[in-house]
Design an enzyme around this catalytic site. Structure first.
Site, PDB file in Angstrom:
ATOM      1  N   PHE A  95     -28.882  11.784  34.256  1.00 42.50           N
ATOM      2  CA  PHE A  95     -29.028  13.176  33.879  1.00 42.50           C
ATOM      3  C   PHE A  95     -28.346  14.285  33.818  1.00 42.50           C
ATOM      4  CE2 PHE A  95     -32.652  11.990  30.683  1.00 42.50           C
ATOM      5  CZ  PHE A  95     -31.844  11.163  29.622  1.00 42.50           C
ATOM      6  N   HIS A 111     -36.520  15.325  26.792  1.00 45.64           N
ATOM      7  CA  HIS A 111     -36.257  13.526  26.636  1.00 45.64           C
ATOM      8  C   HIS A 111     -37.492  13.222  26.700  1.00 45.64           C
ATOM      9  CE1 HIS A 111     -32.142  15.063  28.416  1.00 45.64           C
ATOM     10  NE2 HIS A 111     -31.181  14.358  27.742  1.00 45.64           N
ATOM     11  N   HIS A 148     -28.231   4.981  22.623  1.00 47.90           N
ATOM     12  CA  HIS A 148     -27.766   6.275  23.444  1.00 47.90           C
ATOM     13  C   HIS A 148     -27.918   6.100  25.054  1.00 47.90           C
ATOM     14  CE1 HIS A 148     -29.916   9.999  25.429  1.00 47.90           C
ATOM     15  NE2 HIS A 148     -28.474  10.053  25.060  1.00 47.90           N
ATOM     16  N   HIS A 165     -30.835  18.811  21.267  1.00 39.12           N
ATOM     17  CA  HIS A 165     -29.144  17.590  21.674  1.00 39.12           C
ATOM     18  C   HIS A 165     -28.421  18.942  20.652  1.00 39.12           C
ATOM     19  CE1 HIS A 165     -30.965  15.293  24.529  1.00 39.12           C
ATOM     20  NE2 HIS A 165     -29.666  15.215  24.908  1.00 39.12           N
TER      21      HIS A 165
HETATM   22 CU1  C2O Z   1     -29.625  15.058  27.307  1.00 42.72          CU
HETATM   23 CU2  C2O Z   1     -27.178  11.696  25.876  1.00 42.72          CU
HETATM   24  O1  C2O Z   1     -29.081  13.309  27.614  1.00 42.72           O
END
Ligand code: C2O
Length: 563
Positions: free
Chosen positions: A339, A188, A318, A197
């Site tokens: 997280f 992140h 987000h 992701h």
């Molecule tokens: Cu990997 Cu929205 O977090």
């Protein structure tokens, strides 16, 4: 309402980039924020091991100055490579030195296969639907697949909890960086946010499809950038459904629209939330993004300390959604608000499917401008996942750049934020009269509103002007948020809604372990300065407004750069 056909991204050939670097011992530390791309060099050394306090004090005194002390960037760095699963550790709370009370290491396997994207025939394409538009039949299928995933043996890497732990392990500093065991792996708040992701969802989706024997199965996306889809989609709030999670903020259930600028005080009036969300989305997707890095996040290679700097969507909508869905009754905002636990809530995958979709939309909006880094340190970075056959596979960032090749696409919807460029309330605001109570001492704690006059060392032709807030120090176990306004008339700017002075925000999802990180954000100024009609001024007044956890935020410096 605008809706765009999304041209397929053109992929440049990177075959000349196939040079593989051998790790011979410990590689040099690479200053983060320095790219190898000559057009893109930022001159702030950010040696991860250096106490930057003195340096930042200098920046504070010289806001706007670009002639800072520089160390020459190394000619090359080493891309992040897949972690060695055998080194996964439970993780440590770096403040207390105590082990974490959660273990999210995956099952061990030493057989790793380099993953090749399968050839997808037309019949096997996966069309990801908008969750709020999904049919009854589709929802039943998704429920069945999720139930099967939850019913897999606990130690099957495809089991739902194991899948959730994949996120925990990559995000909670449980792996060392391969090649530098003094730094931890964190995908992140850096340029790997989108590609990592994308791969994570990719395998999650394939596992579900395999369990119901449907090679076209596609996960739904939560269309939170569209007023019709802003509430939590109905399929996730049916109790007894495998898609349900009770650890959510009970005051944020439908029909309340999600607050994309959530800062721990709940707004409830849709007439405020919706237009504010559209202003935010316009900022994240268009206004604040002059340059690829602004969207993707900062460079992160072997030797870079975690969290060098998040892109617009990651730190904006987000993060807000994670915190907004998470349950304030649970100790660390579980599930969505932290997280380590976030992927235990099935809505996580739909939140991220929309993040992923916005990545594709953004690429479509770029036209002929570059859509991705050409830096080998990005393209060649690799991660490992278990695939739908429980085989451990190694994947690369460079293979994520075409939805088509990855075999999925998104149901088309309107982009209602696309024409929401905000309008200035006051043109040519007189910042000189406002220059009282201005701070020029950095680092400064954001336990109050901080205002700073920033010099504009004049833009050169063809360059983009960026406001950089750097040396952002936060406690990673806390949810924090601040917003940035330029030439705002108010002492404490309140609303963001349709506000031309709003330059963007910073927020972060708490991690389980608490560490201090130093991060930075970049905010594109071109449209904003045009809208305020202050393009010729030699200073701007920047107001930093803490919205959550201000006492845990320190700002190292504010300056303008040109790229
Ligand atoms: Cu990997 Cu929205 O977090």
């Amino acid at each position: 309402m605008a809706s765009l056909p999304l041209p397929l991204p053109t992929i440049s050939s990177h075959s000349h980039l196939t040079l593989r670097r051998k790790l011979t011992g410990k590689p040099p530390h690479i200053p983060s924020g320095v790219t190898c791309n000559a057009e893109n060099v930022e001159k702030t050394p950010q040696h991860p091991k250096l106490d930057r306090r003195n340096l930042l004090l200098n920046i504070g005194g010289l806001y706007g100055a670009t002639n800072l002390i520089t160390t020459p960037p190394p000619a090359s760095a080493t891309p992040i490579s897949s972690p060695d699963l055998s080194t996964c550790s439970q993780g440590t709370n770096l403040n207390t030195q105590q082990p974490l009370d959660v273990n999210c290491c995956p099952p061990f396997s030493d057989k790793i296969i380099d993953y090749k994207l399968p050839h997808t025939s037309h019949h096997h394409r996966r069309l990801r639907p908008a969750a709020h538009l999904a049919s009854k039949e589709y929802i039943a299928k998704y429920e069945r697949a999720t139930a099967l995933m939850k019913a897999l043996p606990d130690d099957d890497p495809r089991n739902f909890m194991q899948q959730a732990n994949v996120h925990c392990a990559y995000c909670n500093l449980t792996y060392d960086q391969t090649g530098d065991e003094s730094e931890k792996l964190q995908i992140h708040n850096c340029w790997h946010f989108f590609p990592w992701h994308r791969w994570y969802l990719y395998f999650y989706e394939r596992i579900l499809g395999k369990l119901i024997d449907d090679p076209t199965f596609a996960i739904p996306y939560w269309n939170w950038d569209n007023p019709d889809g802003m509430a939590i989609p109905a399929m996730f709030v049916k109790e007894n459904s495998p898609l349900y999670d009770e650890r959510r903020n009970q005051t944020h259930l439908p029909p309340t629209p999600a607050d994309l600028l959530y800062s721990s005080t709940s707004k409830t009036d849709p007439n405020i939330i919706i237009p504010t969300n559209l202003t935010e989305m316009y900022g994240e997707m268009v206004r604040n993004v002059s340059n690829i890095e602004d969207f993707y996040g900062a460079k992160y290679v072997v030797g870079t300390a975690p969290d060098p700097g998040p892109g617009t969507v990651e730190r904006g909508s987000h993060t807000a959604l994670h915190a907004w869905v998470g349950d304030p009754r649970s100790p660390a905002g579980e599930d969505m608000g932290n997280f380590y636990s976030t992927a235990r809530d099935p809505i996580f995958y739909s939140l991220h499917a929309n993040v992923d979709r916005l990545w594709s939309v953004w690429r479509g909006l770029r036209g002929h401008r570059p859509k991705e880094f050409e830096d080998e340190d990005w393209l060649e970075a690799s991660f490992v996942f278990y695939d739908e056959n429980a085989q451990l596979v190694r994947v690369r960032v460079k293979d994520t750049l075409e939805d088509e090749k990855m075999g999925f696409s998104y149901q088309k919807v309107d982009l209602p934020w696309l024409d929401k460029r905000p309008k200035a309330r006051v043109r040519r605001s007189r910042i000189a009269s406002k220059a009282v109570g201005v701070s020029n001492v950095f680092p400064v704690k954001l336990d109050k509103v901080v205002r700073v006059l920033v010099e504009r060392p004049k833009r050169k032709k063809g360059e983009e002007e960026l406001l950089v807030i750097e040396g952002i120090e936060v406690d990673t176990s806390k949810f924090v948020r601040f917003e940035v306004f330029v030439n705002d008339e108010d002492d404490e700017p309140g609303e963001v809604k349709e506000r031309a002075e709003y330059a963007g925000g910073y927020s972060q999802v708490p991690h389980k372990n608490s560490t201090k990180v130093k991060s930075k954000i970049r905010l594109g100024l071109r449209e904003l300065l045009e809208d305020l009609d202050v393009e010729d001024d030699d200073k701007i007044l920047v107001t930093l407004v803490p919205r959550a956890g201000g006492e845990d935020i320190t700002i190292g410096g504010v300056k303008i750069i040109y790229v």
